[in-house]
Scaffold this motif. Structure first.
Motif, mmCIF file in Angstrom:
data_model
loop_
_atom_site.group_PDB
_atom_site.id
_atom_site.type_symbol
_atom_site.label_atom_id
_atom_site.label_comp_id
_atom_site.label_asym_id
_atom_site.label_seq_id
_atom_site.Cartn_x
_atom_site.Cartn_y
_atom_site.Cartn_z
ATOM 1 N N SER A 1 0.837 -1.204 0.000
ATOM 2 C CA SER A 1 0.000 0.000 0.000
ATOM 3 C C SER A 1 0.871 1.253 0.000
ATOM 4 N N GLY A 2 1.945 1.226 0.778
ATOM 5 C CA GLY A 2 2.867 2.355 0.794
ATOM 6 C C GLY A 2 3.541 2.563 -0.551
ATOM 7 N N ILE A 3 3.892 1.459 -1.199
ATOM 8 C CA ILE A 3 4.520 1.545 -2.526
ATOM 9 C C ILE A 3 3.529 2.128 -3.533
ATOM 10 N N ALA A 4 2.290 1.615 -3.514
ATOM 11 C CA ALA A 4 1.281 2.078 -4.471
ATOM 12 C C ALA A 4 0.962 3.556 -4.260
ATOM 13 N N GLN A 5 0.931 3.994 -3.014
ATOM 14 C CA GLN A 5 0.684 5.407 -2.752
ATOM 15 C C GLN A 5 1.846 6.256 -3.263
ATOM 16 N N ASN A 6 3.068 5.787 -3.055
ATOM 17 C CA ASN A 6 4.238 6.525 -3.517
ATOM 18 C C ASN A 6 4.263 6.637 -5.045
ATOM 19 N N GLU A 7 3.716 5.632 -5.711
ATOM 20 C CA GLU A 7 3.680 5.655 -7.178
ATOM 21 C C GLU A 7 2.475 6.408 -7.728
ATOM 22 N N GLY A 8 1.643 6.940 -6.845
ATOM 23 C CA GLY A 8 0.517 7.750 -7.270
ATOM 24 C C GLY A 8 -0.732 6.985 -7.641
ATOM 25 N N PHE A 9 -0.767 5.682 -7.401
ATOM 26 C CA PHE A 9 -1.948 4.898 -7.742
ATOM 27 C C PHE A 9 -3.074 5.103 -6.733
ATOM 28 N N THR B 1 18.384 1.210 -2.282
ATOM 29 C CA THR B 1 17.102 1.474 -2.935
ATOM 30 C C THR B 1 15.982 1.587 -1.912
ATOM 31 N N GLN B 2 15.274 2.707 -1.934
ATOM 32 C CA GLN B 2 14.117 2.875 -1.064
ATOM 33 C C GLN B 2 12.923 2.201 -1.715
ATOM 34 N N ILE B 3 12.466 1.118 -1.128
ATOM 35 C CA ILE B 3 11.378 0.335 -1.715
ATOM 36 C C ILE B 3 10.029 0.751 -1.128
ATOM 37 N N VAL B 4 9.942 0.781 0.184
ATOM 38 C CA VAL B 4 8.750 1.287 0.867
ATOM 39 C C VAL B 4 9.113 2.653 1.450
ATOM 40 N N PRO B 5 8.320 3.679 1.215
ATOM 41 C CA PRO B 5 8.672 5.007 1.720
ATOM 42 C C PRO B 5 8.857 5.014 3.238
ATOM 43 N N GLU B 6 9.933 5.632 3.683
ATOM 44 C CA GLU B 6 10.233 5.656 5.115
ATOM 45 C C GLU B 6 9.133 6.364 5.910
ATOM 46 N N LEU B 7 8.628 7.463 5.399
ATOM 47 C CA LEU B 7 7.576 8.198 6.105
ATOM 48 C C LEU B 7 6.331 7.340 6.277
ATOM 49 N N LYS C 1 -4.103 -1.333 -12.352
ATOM 50 C CA LYS C 1 -4.494 -2.105 -13.546
ATOM 51 C C LYS C 1 -3.600 -3.325 -13.741
ATOM 52 N N GLN C 2 -3.236 -3.932 -12.608
ATOM 53 C CA GLN C 2 -2.501 -5.193 -12.594
ATOM 54 C C GLN C 2 -3.180 -6.116 -11.591
ATOM 55 N N THR C 3 -2.873 -7.394 -11.669
ATOM 56 C CA THR C 3 -3.355 -8.265 -10.605
ATOM 57 C C THR C 3 -2.573 -7.959 -9.333
ATOM 58 N N TRP C 4 -3.213 -8.241 -8.194
ATOM 59 C CA TRP C 4 -2.521 -8.041 -6.914
ATOM 60 C C TRP C 4 -1.222 -8.815 -6.873
ATOM 61 N N THR C 5 -1.249 -10.078 -7.303
ATOM 62 C CA THR C 5 -0.061 -10.916 -7.240
ATOM 63 C C THR C 5 1.066 -10.356 -8.098
ATOM 64 N N ASN C 6 0.750 -9.940 -9.306
ATOM 65 C CA ASN C 6 1.796 -9.403 -10.188
ATOM 66 C C ASN C 6 2.412 -8.134 -9.607
ATOM 67 N N TYR C 7 1.569 -7.254 -9.090
ATOM 68 C CA TYR C 7 2.081 -6.004 -8.520
ATOM 69 C C TYR C 7 2.936 -6.292 -7.294
ATOM 70 N N PHE C 8 2.464 -7.178 -6.437
ATOM 71 C CA PHE C 8 3.212 -7.557 -5.242
ATOM 72 C C PHE C 8 4.568 -8.148 -5.603
ATOM 73 N N ASN C 9 4.584 -9.078 -6.539
ATOM 74 C CA ASN C 9 5.841 -9.724 -6.926
ATOM 75 C C ASN C 9 6.829 -8.719 -7.514
ATOM 76 N N LEU C 10 6.323 -7.862 -8.384
ATOM 77 C CA LEU C 10 7.183 -6.916 -9.088
ATOM 78 C C LEU C 10 7.736 -5.841 -8.159
ATOM 79 N N LYS C 11 6.897 -5.324 -7.283
ATOM 80 C CA LYS C 11 7.268 -4.161 -6.483
ATOM 81 C C LYS C 11 7.882 -4.493 -5.131
#
Length: 365
Positions: A111-119, A251-257, A198-208
């Protein structure tokens, strides 16, 4: 004691000075940068108990206790390096096990990653992404429920209708934000992320997340629940990412804030809960399946700054920033079926404390 013990470093070669206060190793350990195991490799650097100045006499009692309590995999990391890794009860490093609700925190991280990416924006209402009618609550009440409410377990929806999150089971009880209840409705965050990206949950989770830190494992559907299964080291990798404030190497993967928000009290009802993370050291706490407020710390014998991912039947991921520890326990239930927290947590921490205390020995010049 029957077990497959992969790694326990106990060096008897350190016969130098060793009181808690004047251990010459402390400075090096404190200055040490976080270690990250390589991705797509089974190699993982280790650190000895004696190097840390811990009480090596407490290791065997800890391992015996874990085995008798139906543990399968157990790992202690110090600043990223393995200090203890043990497998019991016909388990091994290559076998997988379920995370149960400890895997909720994987949804938090993504969820933090998706928010950081603007989704997504977790302050938006859920119906922004899923449309209306995803619950059976009146529309004006459904529209009060934000993504943050899902992550904080205060959606106000009925928590007694079982694990299925179909609209007919998601009934209104209270306005969002006014009632805390441990509820499987958090999984709708996975639908939010899938719809917005616009991806499956599994694909987004695996990729990100999964592939970026070298985890293995998969989401497996079990009776309407999607449960994550992996080897023990994969849970340790995720714990290490979180301990490192969302960063893997450079690499910052999940935003620290976002992680800081996630691992602090997220609402004003259950002090011991963040975004699907359990928090120690608070003055009160709530537990699943009850509206009663308990006084005191969640796990009294654990460090006050510890936060944890806790799953049914004693799946445990403990993170202790002050002691640079990530600890994983996977296995069958220790003493009787439970939803998350159990007496086993505090009893286990008593054993861990015996191990991680500095062991005084005399200096030899």
């Amino acid at each position: 004691m029957k077990k497959h013990l992969i790694f326990v470093l106990i060096s008897f070669t350190l016969i130098l000075s060793c009181s808690k206060d004047d251990n010459p190793l402390d400075t090096n350990i404190n200055d040490e940068s976080i270690y990250f195991p390589p991705i797509n490799s089974s190699s993982w650097e280790t650190k000895s108990i004696s190097e840390l100045g811990w009480n090596q006499n407490a290791l065997a009692p800890l391992l015996n206790y874990l085995e008798t309590k139906h543990t399968k995999g157990f790992i202690i990391l110090h600043n990223g390096k393995i200090v203890v890794e043990a497998y019991f009860n016909n388990h091994s490093a290559s076998k997988i096990w379920y995370w149960a609700s400890a895997g909720k925190t994987l949804t938090t991280a993504v969820s933090g990653i998706a928010q950081n990416e603007g989704f997504i924006n977790i302050n938006n209402k859920v119906s922004t992404y899923l449309g209306t009618g995803w619950t059976s609550a009146p529309l004006e009440k459904e529209n009060l429920i934000t993504c943050k409410n899902l992550l904080s377990m205060n959606s106000g929806l009925d928590d007694t209708a079982g694990d299925v999150v179909s609209p007919e089971n998601l009934k209104y009880i209270a306005d969002a934000g006014t009632r805390w209840a441990y509820h499987n409705v958090y999984v709708k965050m996975q639908d939010v992320i899938a719809a917005s990206s616009k991806q499956t949950w599994t694909n987004y989770f695996n990729l990100k997340l999964r592939d970026k830190i070298g985890m293995t494992g998969n989401w497996i559907d079990l009776n309407s629940l999607s449960v994550y299964w992996s080897d023990t080291r994969s849970m340790a990798r995720f714990g290490l990412l979180t301990y490192a404030k969302g960063k893997w190497e450079t690499t910052q993967i999940v935003p620290e804030l976002f992680l800081n928000e996630a691992t602090n009290t997220s609402q004003n009802i259950n002090e011991a809960y963040g975004y699907l993370w359990w928090l120690n050291g608070k003055s009160t706490y709530h537990l699943p399946q009850t509206q009663f407020e308990f006084k005191g710390s969640l796990i009294p014998d654990a460090p006050q700054d510890m936060y944890a991912a806790l799953g049914k039947n004693d799946q445990k991921l403990y993170i202790v920033p002050s002691k640079k520890l990530v600890i994983v326990r996977m296995g069958d239930v220790a003493d009787g079926e439970n939803f998350a927290l159990s007496n086993f947590d505090n009893d286990l921490w008593k054993k861990i404390n015996d191990l991680i205390r500095h062991y005084p020995v005399k200096c030899v010049s």
